[in-house]
Write an enzyme that holds these catalytic residues in place. Structure first.
Site, PDB file in Angstrom:
ATOM      1  N   GLU A  82       0.816  -1.228   0.000  1.00 51.18           N
ATOM      2  CA  GLU A  82       0.000   0.000   0.000  1.00 51.18           C
ATOM      3  C   GLU A  82       0.842   1.268   0.000  1.00 51.18           C
ATOM      4  OE1 GLU A  82      -0.712  -2.650   1.845  1.00 51.18           O
ATOM      5  OE2 GLU A  82      -2.729  -3.203   1.207  1.00 51.18           O
TER       6      GLU A  82
ATOM      7  N   HIS B 190      -9.782  -4.893  10.972  1.00 48.48           N
ATOM      8  CA  HIS B 190     -10.430  -4.706   9.675  1.00 48.48           C
ATOM      9  C   HIS B 190     -11.735  -3.939   9.785  1.00 48.48           C
ATOM     10  CE1 HIS B 190      -7.576  -7.861   8.652  1.00 48.48           C
ATOM     11  NE2 HIS B 190      -7.809  -7.630   7.378  1.00 48.48           N
TER      12      HIS B 190
END
Lengths: 349, 459
Positions: free
Chosen positions: B193, B262
């Site tokens: 990322e 998450h």
């Protein structure tokens, strides 16, 4: 005002036949006399600019962080001679030399250092954050290593647009341990992006030596796990830099990254407020006295009878005038208008 | 012309120091860059280099002298061709103030002028009425169509992210795009990322218009520096030279039973940053109209989607020029008794709560915020002027959240119109638990909103 006579194109004058028998950088004749003179002038311009910046900092006219490039001049000047118009350049915060080598106006750079409206970033960026779309200079980045994915993205844009340009992405030995550098290298190799990673190994990331920071100190090998070729270069010798740079740029232009580890040295501290306890005075003096990149070119020019003392004195005087003018300009330009506080946050808002 | 050398500052805070050692004496020739003396403070020692060439004409401060003020002349150089004696005569005597030395004007400090007022935010374009035909589609399809239409319209737009191409998107949002646009414009990235966000920023600096998909915004924390420092600040730091037209998009907030790492709402994190735009759609029409606006916008845009909403269907205008203005909230349900603001999945919960409240005789107005930066304070203030009560709903944590900002803005701009304190409904102040019952307790439910509305209505 005169700008650095940096030509964006590689000199095409053929080397004398003897050049091929000498190792790169060892010969004084693998570049033309004109180019060598131009290197001398461009390196001197950076040196004098940085000395003056240090002085203005000492006078309180430049604030914040100010990272000087003195000692490393051969790297940017040599590399600049290997690229063509439209190739992009990006680096970290030790960026004044890169901007001058790219042909940016010393007045605008110095005025940014003093935080004035006529600076390259209208006084809003400072020493570490300057840009020139015209010269394809994309900064000037303050976060260690952040410019490496960005430079890789510039290479991505070159490839996407099919313009046959390359991205010259500079970073230091300190950045060489940043995770994002390896993320970027992986994508550059995976997608065959036209990027040259120029690692300016000046031996210290702030006060930590390469030996104390990198498990593998041969930084040119840091792309091996991605299959990126690398090479170690004498970064104090502008002729060697040019030779290695040409090879790397050609490789990148044909598609794919290349690493050049420039072995160089900064004479000054990491930034202006650096007690320099991590290295000895003898070490600094040894580089200054025995390896100085400008003295080296000066000697090549004089020994090769390509110029004489009087002519070099003329160059010194020209450079000094440019720097004096830049310093004057930077001290007398107005500060940004208060209304500038609120501009440029967003485009069109 | 004699050249004075001044006592330098080693740092912006240094005011005086000790002249520790001279390396030159009167009559010595010095070159630019040559070390002429050393100065010391309690923190550091620094070598002072000559900036100019010349001959030392006079030393004004003796070795070992302490408390030498910054910018005091410490020696004088005679320029080439000048007599050292004449220069010394003409030079200022220490420690007289340097009459002819370049004046180092200190940077403005205490007398800093008051900052000018922030200009009023430009009013967001009014939202046109879309009265034409509509299609019923999922949020997922709306997002895909928005990207496909913009990619057809502009060859500089491309999509990159993990699993966006061959896999068709981890949540199937990019379904069919690889087939239509090819591998040059729909690019699978490695799981990096930080690296691909930075690469996207560089591509945007280089003139492209990247859409960077994060599989979820939880993983964008890895890329935070590139999003904020590189994408968000460079336009300002470059004095407007550089632009970064990029969209960072992906699901934000809790999905279902995926636990704390998450399941986080990043709305207030990004909305904090000047230089970014932050959008958070609820319906499929929001998703399509705002994503098209985000792709066309010349600024970095954070586009916060929601995984649970991907499968929900709404009516979307079929007009290919259906683009929503950035910066406009939408009144989803008009009402007169209490204003309920929400964004993303919480809009649906707020509407469900409003239905329940209606049965109990409370007429709630539900505002879908949609744009968190810029923030449509005007629409909310106008609503509060009518209802005099405000409940803010968000999935994220309360502390320094969107609701906190909203409460502050109402204090500043609608204080006299409020009949009750602003009430925040929000995710509880814990990492989101996995167990079904605990997870449900931690996230705002319609009944929490109903209770909050009763509280502010005092009935």
């Amino acid at each position: 005002m005169a700008k650095p006579a940096m030509k964006p194109k590689v000199e095409t004058s053929p080397a004398k036949p003897t050049a091929s028998t000498k190792p790169p950088g060892a010969g004084d004749n693998s570049v033309s006399a004109d180019q060598l003179k131009s290197f001398y002038r461009d390196m001197l311009l950076i040196r004098r600019f940085e000395e003056r910046a240090g002085q203005l900092y000492g006078m309180g006219l430049i604030g914040g962080f100010c990272h000087l490039y003195i000692g490393q001049e051969a790297v940017v000047v040599g590399m600049q001679s290997t690229i063509k118009l439209g190739d992009s350049i990006i680096t970290s915060y030790r960026d004044h030399g890169h901007m001058l080598a790219a042909g940016m106006d010393p007045k605008g750079v110095m005025a940014e250092l003093t935080g004035r409206a006529s600076g390259y970033s209208k006084g809003k960026g400072g020493s570490m954050h300057m840009f020139s779309r015209e010269k394809h200079f994309y900064g000037g980045h303050g976060i260690v290593g952040a410019q490496v994915p960005i430079g890789t993205g510039l290479a991505f844009a070159h490839k996407y647009n099919g313009n046959n340009n390359v991205s010259l992405t500079y970073f230091g030995d300190g950045s060489a341990n940043q995770g994002q550098v390896y993320e970027a290298m992986n994508m550059a190799a995976l997608w065959k992006l036209p990027v040259i990673y120029v690692i300016e190994n000046n031996r210290y990331g702030m006060g930590t030596s390469v030996e104390r920071a990198s498990a593998v100190t041969e930084l040119y090998r840091h792309g091996e796990s991605f299959g990126i070729p690398g090479e170690r270069v004498d970064g104090m010798d502008v002729v060697a830099v040019k030779a290695a740079g040409e090879k790397a740029v050609e490789h990148a232009r044909n598609g794919g990254p290349y690493i050049l580890e420039m072995q160089t040295y900064r004479y000054r501290g990491h930034s202006m407020s650096d007690p320099a306890k991590y290295r000895t005075k003898e070490e600094v003096d040894k580089y200054r006295n025995e390896r100085d990149p400008i003295d080296h070119v000066r000697k090549l020019l004089l020994d090769g009878k390509m110029t004489d003392e009087a002519a070099l004195k003329g160059v010194d005087a020209d450079v000094r005038k440019i720097i004096n003018d830049a310093a004057e300009f930077a001290q007398h330009s107005p500060e940004p208008d208060p209304s500038e506080l609120w501009t440029d946050v967003l485009v069109g808002a | 012309m004699s050249i004075p050398v001044l006592m330098p500052a080693l740092s912006p805070t240094m005011t005086e120091g000790k002249l520790a050692k001279w390396h030159v004496k009167v009559g010595d020739a010095v070159k630019a860059g040559q070390v002429i003396c050393e100065i010391e403070t309690d923190k550091a020692t620094m070598e002072v280099e000559a900036v100019d060439e010349g001959t030392v004409a006079q030393i004004l401060i003796e070795e070992g002298a302490e408390g030498i003020k910054v910018n005091t002349p410490i020696c004088v150089l005679a320029a080439e061709g000048e007599s050292v004696a004449d220069t010394a005569k003409a030079a200022p005597a220490a420690p007289a103030p340097a009459a002819e030395t370049p004046k180092a004007e200190p940077r403005p400090k205490a007398e800093a002028p008051a900052a000018p007022q922030a200009p009023a935010a430009p009013a967001a374009a009014a939202e046109p009425e879309w009265t034409g035909k509509t299609a019923h589609m999922t949020v997922r399809e709306a997002l895909r169509d928005a990207m496909a239409e913009e990619m057809r319209r502009d060859g500089q737009v491309f999509l990159m992210g993990e699993e966006v191409a061959q896999y068709q998107g981890a949540y199937k949002v990019s379904q069919g795009l690889l087939e239509e646009f090819g591998a040059k414009r729909v690019i699978d990235t490695p799981i990096t990322e930080h690296g691909f966000a930075g690469l996207g920023v560089g591509a945007a600096f280089g003139g492209l218009k990247p859409i960077v998909e994060f599989m979820t915004f939880n993983f964008a924390m890895q890329a935070m520096d590139q999003i904020i420092n590189s994408a968000g600040k460079t336009h300002y730091m470059s004095g407007g030279q550089m632009t970064c037209p990029i969209v960072f998009r992906g699901p934000n907030g809790a999905a279902a039973r995926v636990a704390a790492q998450h399941s986080q709402c990043y709305a207030s994190w990004y909305a904090h940053v000047p230089g970014l735009r932050v959008l958070s759609p609820w319906s499929a029409a929001d998703a399509k109209g705002l994503l098209k606006a985000a792709i066309r916008d010349p600024n970095p845009v954070i586009f916060l989607e929601n995984e649970i909403l991907y499968g929900q269907s709404f009516d979307v205008p079929e007009d290919p020029e259906f683009v929503l203005p950035i910066g406009r909230a939408k009144i989803e349900r008009p009402g007169k008794d209490v204003t309920i603001t929400a964004f993303s999945i919480m809009v649906g919960k707020a509407l469900a709560a409003a239905e329940e409240l209606a049965k109990q005789g409370i007429d709630a107005e539900v505002i879908n915020l949609r744009s968190l930066r810029p923030f449509d304070t005007e629409t909310i203030v106008n609503s509060v002027k009518k209802t005099n009560r405000l409940v803010s709903v968000e999935e994220g944590w309360a502390f320094a959240g969107i609701g906190s900002e909203l409460a502050a803005q109402m204090m500043e701009q609608a204080f006299d119109w409020l009949d009750a304190p602003v009430k925040r409904v929000h995710g509880l102040d814990v990492p989101l638990p996995y167990a079904a019952n605990l997870e449900k307790m931690a996230l705002p439910q319609p009944e929490n909103i109903v209770a909050a509305a009763h509280e502010v209505c005092n009935r």
